[in-house]
Design an enzyme around this catalytic site. Sequence first.
Site, PDB file in Angstrom:
ATOM      1  CB  SER A 127      -0.864  -0.006   1.253  1.00  0.00           C
ATOM      2  OG  SER A 127      -0.009   0.134   2.376  1.00  0.00           O
ATOM      3  CE  LYS A 128      -1.669   6.326  -3.080  1.00  0.00           C
ATOM      4  NZ  LYS A 128      -2.555   7.412  -3.347  1.00  0.00           N
TER       5      LYS A 128
END
Length: 482
Positions: free
Chosen positions: A259-260
Amino acid sequence: MSATTETGAANRAPTPATNPAVVTRFAPSPTGYLHIGNARTGMFAWLYARHYGGKALLRIEDTDKARSTSEAIDVIFDGLNWLGLDWDEEPVFQSTRAGRHAEVVEELIARGGAYRCYMTQDELAAARAAAEAERRPFRLNSPWRDADPATAPEGQPFVVRVKAEREGETVIEDLVQGRVTVANAELDDMVLLRSDGTPTYMLAVVVDDHDMGVTHVIRGDDHLNNAFRQLSIIRAMGWAEPVYAHIPLIHGGDGGKLSKRHGALGVDQYRDQLGILPEALFNYLLRLGWGHGDDEIISREQAIEWFDLDGVGKSPARFDTKKLENLNGHYIRSADDSRLADLVAPHLGFEPTVERRDLLRRSMASLKPRAANILELADGAAFLFRTRPLEMDAAAAALLEGDAPALLARLHAALDAVDDWDTEALETAVREVAEAAGVKLGAVAQPLRAALVGRKTSPGIFDVLELLGRDESLGRIADQMA
Ligand code: GLU
């Protein structure tokens, strides 16, 4: 004569690794950024085609009108272009093909592979509720699947559903996942055409892959389940089945989905915000889940020569920012200084003149051995362009206390007397000052560095002097001396 010609032809015969019949595609949906996991999948599809001498195609899956803005599409083109991925035909825009998708649906209905389903929302909800009440998984069993089309209600909205196999099983020999089997009872009569007449992703992908002549569907393993459902359409149309290769997704260092938070940025952010070179990201993504022995540094040419899907691991690869930075440092060290200066310039905060641009280029040789990314290079070069008197950071200010101003005055005199402003002459002069003062070189070099750079760290002090030149160096020393 003809025998000679034949021999000649045999000599030119493709090597066993060549298969011009291979056609791969990368089919990103524009979402506003090109996730590096997707970019890696696109790279693998591209490399497979390049390795076999086949064709690599690009399709923009822009059917979601709200998200598929021209900016979002440009982000994809820009990122792929930067990574050096090129395509053998003009990109196909899925949104332009709705007519063709609808045409295939008509043919599917005519072939008995699909049907118009007139179930209402209420009927669907009731069927779902019944399954829930009986605690069994919901499988749609539309009364329209085998109904006589003549009984269809006139003017009522409908969707078109595929008539999925219910008996037996479907097997996929996936080039990465191996043999994967699904019981056909698991497959549902998914929607191909919505009630507003628009095609679903399941339909569009299959029709486009077929029409583009795709032989190898190489994509993320989040689409593995879709492959079984897509095969129902392919088989109902009697089309050739592609070879599938479902690539594991990238996970973060902690094993969770990337994910980010893990640094899963868009490709453009690696370039603009992290200062990564395209060849470093290419090499890094290549090595992420694919290997060639212990080789870490792999050029694009070698990648094309060596890449094959049997080297792709089945388990998710873990993203490691440190490794990416190490590779980036390697590519920075081997990059051309003019190119690096061009990449650094936009990070300086001002538009450099021709002279300053040249100074920047000349500074690269002493800055690049230590830089992990372009931003560090820019940071390291910034002192060259500061204006006098320099602002000192705390560490530099500390180095300028005590005897330092007096030492700097002696350095100023010695350096002022240097004829040829080159590193050799400068080193001799500075060493002589240290000797005369009875101190080690470091005791002179540290305040000198502080005066010239405004910080405690910099490239080699003689390089710094040479890069700044006589006037600027003497001026900066004079600003700090007693
Ligand atoms: N557009 C899909 C995606 O971005 C890919 C579809 C496919 O590769 O079949 O996930």
